[in-house]
Design a protein around this motif. Structure first.
Motif, PDB file in Angstrom:
ATOM      1  N   PRO A  29       0.830  -1.215   0.000  1.00  0.00           N
ATOM      2  CA  PRO A  29       0.000   0.000   0.000  1.00  0.00           C
ATOM      3  C   PRO A  29       0.864   1.264   0.000  1.00  0.00           C
ATOM      4  N   SER A  30       0.480   2.215  -0.830  1.00  0.00           N
ATOM      5  CA  SER A  30       1.246   3.470  -0.882  1.00  0.00           C
ATOM      6  C   SER A  30       0.315   4.670  -0.995  1.00  0.00           C
ATOM      7  N   VAL A  31      -0.765   4.629  -0.214  1.00  0.00           N
ATOM      8  CA  VAL A  31      -1.639   5.789  -0.073  1.00  0.00           C
ATOM      9  C   VAL A  31      -0.962   6.749   0.889  1.00  0.00           C
ATOM     10  N   TYR A  32      -0.848   8.015   0.520  1.00  0.00           N
ATOM     11  CA  TYR A  32      -0.267   8.978   1.447  1.00  0.00           C
ATOM     12  C   TYR A  32      -1.353   9.465   2.407  1.00  0.00           C
ATOM     13  N   ARG A  33      -1.119   9.270   3.689  1.00  0.00           N
ATOM     14  CA  ARG A  33      -2.036   9.752   4.723  1.00  0.00           C
ATOM     15  C   ARG A  33      -1.220  10.617   5.681  1.00  0.00           C
ATOM     16  N   ALA A  34      -1.483  11.909   5.666  1.00  0.00           N
ATOM     17  CA  ALA A  34      -0.670  12.860   6.426  1.00  0.00           C
ATOM     18  C   ALA A  34      -0.666  12.554   7.917  1.00  0.00           C
ATOM     19  N   GLU A  35      -1.779  11.979   8.417  1.00  0.00           N
ATOM     20  CA  GLU A  35      -1.880  11.726   9.851  1.00  0.00           C
ATOM     21  C   GLU A  35      -1.153  10.460  10.272  1.00  0.00           C
ATOM     22  N   ASP A  36      -0.664   9.674   9.303  1.00  0.00           N
ATOM     23  CA  ASP A  36       0.011   8.410   9.609  1.00  0.00           C
ATOM     24  C   ASP A  36       1.426   8.436   9.024  1.00  0.00           C
ATOM     25  N   PRO A  37       2.443   8.601   9.857  1.00  0.00           N
ATOM     26  CA  PRO A  37       3.820   8.720   9.341  1.00  0.00           C
ATOM     27  C   PRO A  37       4.306   7.470   8.619  1.00  0.00           C
ATOM     28  N   ASP A  38       3.657   6.327   8.829  1.00  0.00           N
ATOM     29  CA  ASP A  38       4.071   5.093   8.167  1.00  0.00           C
ATOM     30  C   ASP A  38       3.279   4.817   6.885  1.00  0.00           C
ATOM     31  N   SER A  39       2.369   5.727   6.550  1.00  0.00           N
ATOM     32  CA  SER A  39       1.528   5.522   5.363  1.00  0.00           C
ATOM     33  C   SER A  39       1.967   6.492   4.274  1.00  0.00           C
ATOM     34  N   ASN A  40       2.815   6.003   3.411  1.00  0.00           N
ATOM     35  CA  ASN A  40       3.356   6.831   2.332  1.00  0.00           C
ATOM     36  C   ASN A  40       3.945   5.914   1.253  1.00  0.00           C
ATOM     37  N   GLU A  41       4.807   6.457   0.414  1.00  0.00           N
ATOM     38  CA  GLU A  41       5.377   5.701  -0.703  1.00  0.00           C
ATOM     39  C   GLU A  41       6.694   5.005  -0.373  1.00  0.00           C
ATOM     40  N   GLU A  42       7.179   5.152   0.845  1.00  0.00           N
ATOM     41  CA  GLU A  42       8.534   4.724   1.160  1.00  0.00           C
ATOM     42  C   GLU A  42       8.770   3.232   0.892  1.00  0.00           C
ATOM     43  N   LYS A  43       7.871   2.366   1.350  1.00  0.00           N
ATOM     44  CA  LYS A  43       8.102   0.925   1.200  1.00  0.00           C
ATOM     45  C   LYS A  43       8.112   0.503  -0.259  1.00  0.00           C
ATOM     46  N   VAL A  53      -0.722   6.059  -4.747  1.00  0.00           N
ATOM     47  CA  VAL A  53      -2.083   5.758  -5.199  1.00  0.00           C
ATOM     48  C   VAL A  53      -3.056   6.524  -4.314  1.00  0.00           C
ATOM     49  N   VAL A  54      -4.284   6.689  -4.811  1.00  0.00           N
ATOM     50  CA  VAL A  54      -5.287   7.376  -3.998  1.00  0.00           C
ATOM     51  C   VAL A  54      -5.855   6.419  -2.960  1.00  0.00           C
ATOM     52  N   THR A  55      -6.594   6.963  -2.023  1.00  0.00           N
ATOM     53  CA  THR A  55      -7.207   6.165  -0.975  1.00  0.00           C
ATOM     54  C   THR A  55      -8.115   5.092  -1.559  1.00  0.00           C
ATOM     55  N   GLU A  56      -8.189   3.980  -0.848  1.00  0.00           N
ATOM     56  CA  GLU A  56      -9.103   2.916  -1.254  1.00  0.00           C
ATOM     57  C   GLU A  56     -10.540   3.220  -0.853  1.00  0.00           C
ATOM     58  N   GLY A  57     -10.741   4.229   0.012  1.00  0.00           N
ATOM     59  CA  GLY A  57     -12.084   4.551   0.458  1.00  0.00           C
ATOM     60  C   GLY A  57     -12.624   3.491   1.407  1.00  0.00           C
ATOM     61  N   ASP A  58     -13.905   3.198   1.292  1.00  0.00           N
ATOM     62  CA  ASP A  58     -14.578   2.222   2.151  1.00  0.00           C
ATOM     63  C   ASP A  58     -14.217   0.813   1.680  1.00  0.00           C
TER      64      ASP A  58
END
Length: 407
Positions: A27-41, A90-95
């Motif tokens: 997963p590579s959705v960028y979520r500003a509130e989650d420091p581990d949720s980005n493109e790094e991996k 990628v954009v959020t997966e939503g629900d």
């Protein structure tokens, strides 16, 4: 032992499907509130993958946890430089509950791979990597360089491509293939994007004593009505573009009050709207802003209490590449050869990272696997056979653009 063409195509097809699955499952959705949720991996996975192919790799952090990956393949012979661009975000997966399949599972069902990014644009990222891998493994002869540009943040402010250009990587590029889902149509134009925030000032008051306040909502309504008329004039003046249809002015967010809680019996102090303005090449962004300023001027003349201001959030100009440009010709001929059809020219309805490469003076062409209407939807998918075709198109286009000598 040299492979036959059919064996090579089968080999590349199996590789691109496998690589797409591996990319989507990170997963590579960028979520500003989650420091581990980005493109790094996924970026480090890609860096390791292409490094193992013998490609020179550079990793440059654009923001914390958000690295660009750049791969350089140098033929050792003087010649042009071709750039492939495919983003990792990628954009959020939503629900998740509305997905039929795991949005990060990359499941293959009835010839389709499902998951966020299969279409936009990890499938095409896999295609460009596999195409270069195929060229290298088969020791195909070419001149010049191939640059794999794999940036972050395409889905937002395009920080990755801006950083890539700012670091000088684009300075010597002669042509760029932007790897986005376009049904393998040869897209030579893109609509521009001008994002504007408008704020109208008012005076907070009781809704029952409206004469004691200044209602910003009435004034915003007049602005939006005037903007609709401006859109109609722009469409009449500039007409319908062959590939991009019309320029549009679309109010998106409408908010009052801007700060604090809304209450039905309170006139808000401010009202705010955002505009998503999409333009065709004949339009001028500066003139559109002048028209907005003129709307403010006219409304101020009619209403002494009218007070509004605007902020340009992003300015991405429209692009158009000459069909006779060498990079367009290379892609066109590759499509004709691989798909055995007369290629279709088209345009991209939205902006891409290619917008800023164009501004930098690089001819761009946008093409890739995937239904044009599927990006960002629930149950996003790509046809896996199309991934194989796109890989072959990218491979052939690179060799045609970087051939030993002009034919």
């Amino acid at each position: 032992m040299n492979l036959t063409k059919s064996d090579r195509i089968r080999r590349d097809y199996e590789r691109v499907v496998s690589l797409t699955q591996q990319l989507v499952r990170i997963p590579s959705v960028y979520r500003a509130e989650d420091p581990d949720s980005n493109e790094e991996k996924v970026a480090h996975f890609v860096a390791d993958y292409i490094r193992n192919l013998g490609i020179e790799v550079h990793i440059e952090e654009v923001a914390p946890g958000r690295p660009n990956v750049i791969g350089v393949v140098d033929s050792g012979k003087p010649g042009k430089t071709l750039l492939f661009e495919g983003h990792t975000d990628v954009v959020t997966e939503g629900d998740r509950g509305r997905w039929k399949y795991d949005p990060f599972g990359a499941e293959i069902v009835d010839g389709r791979m499902y998951g966020r990014g299969t279409n936009d644009t990890k499938g095409n990222l896999a295609c460009m990597i596999t195409a270069v891998q195929s060229i290298l493994e088969d020791r195909e002869s070419f001149t010049g360089k191939i640059i794999l540009c794999i940036p972050v943040d395409e889905e937002s402010m395009m920080l990755g491509i801006k950083h890539f250009i700012g670091q000088g990587w684009a300075d010597e590029v002669d042509g760029a293939i932007i790897c986005e889902p376009e049904e393998n149509q040869v897209c030579i134009a893109q609509r521009g994007a001008l994002r504007v925030k408008i704020t109208v000032q008012g005076k907070m008051a009781h809704g029952a004593i409206s004469w004691s306040g200044i209602n910003p909502n009435w004034r915003m309504a007049k602005i939006i009505t005037a903007l609709q008329q401006l859109e109609e004039r722009e469409q009449e003046n500039h007409g319908k573009h062959s590939y991009l249809k019309w320029g549009t002015i679309t109010p998106t967010v409408l908010q009052a009050p801007v700060k604090g809680d809304a209450q039905i019996n309170v006139i808000p102090e401010q009202c705010m709207t955002t505009l998503d303005i999409r333009t065709i090449p004949s339009q001028n962004h500066h003139k559109i802003i002048e028209e907005i300023e003129h709307i403010f001027y006219q409304l101020k003349r009619e209403d002494e209490h009218f007070q509004a201001d605007y902020e340009i959030i992003e300015d991405r100009p429209p692009t158009e590449t000459d069909p006779d440009d060498p990079v367009v010709s290379a892609v066109y001929d590759a499509v004709a050869e691989v798909l055995e059809i007369e290629p279709q020219y088209n345009g991209v309805p939205g902006a891409t990272d290619g917008t800023f490469l164009h501004v930098h003076g690089i001819p761009i062409i946008t093409i890739g696997a995937g239904d044009r209407d599927i990006p960002h939807q629930i149950n996003e998918y790509v046809e896996i056979q199309e991934l194989g075709k796109t890989t072959e198109i990218y491979r052939n286009a690179a060799l045609k653009f970087l051939r030993e000598k002009d034919e």
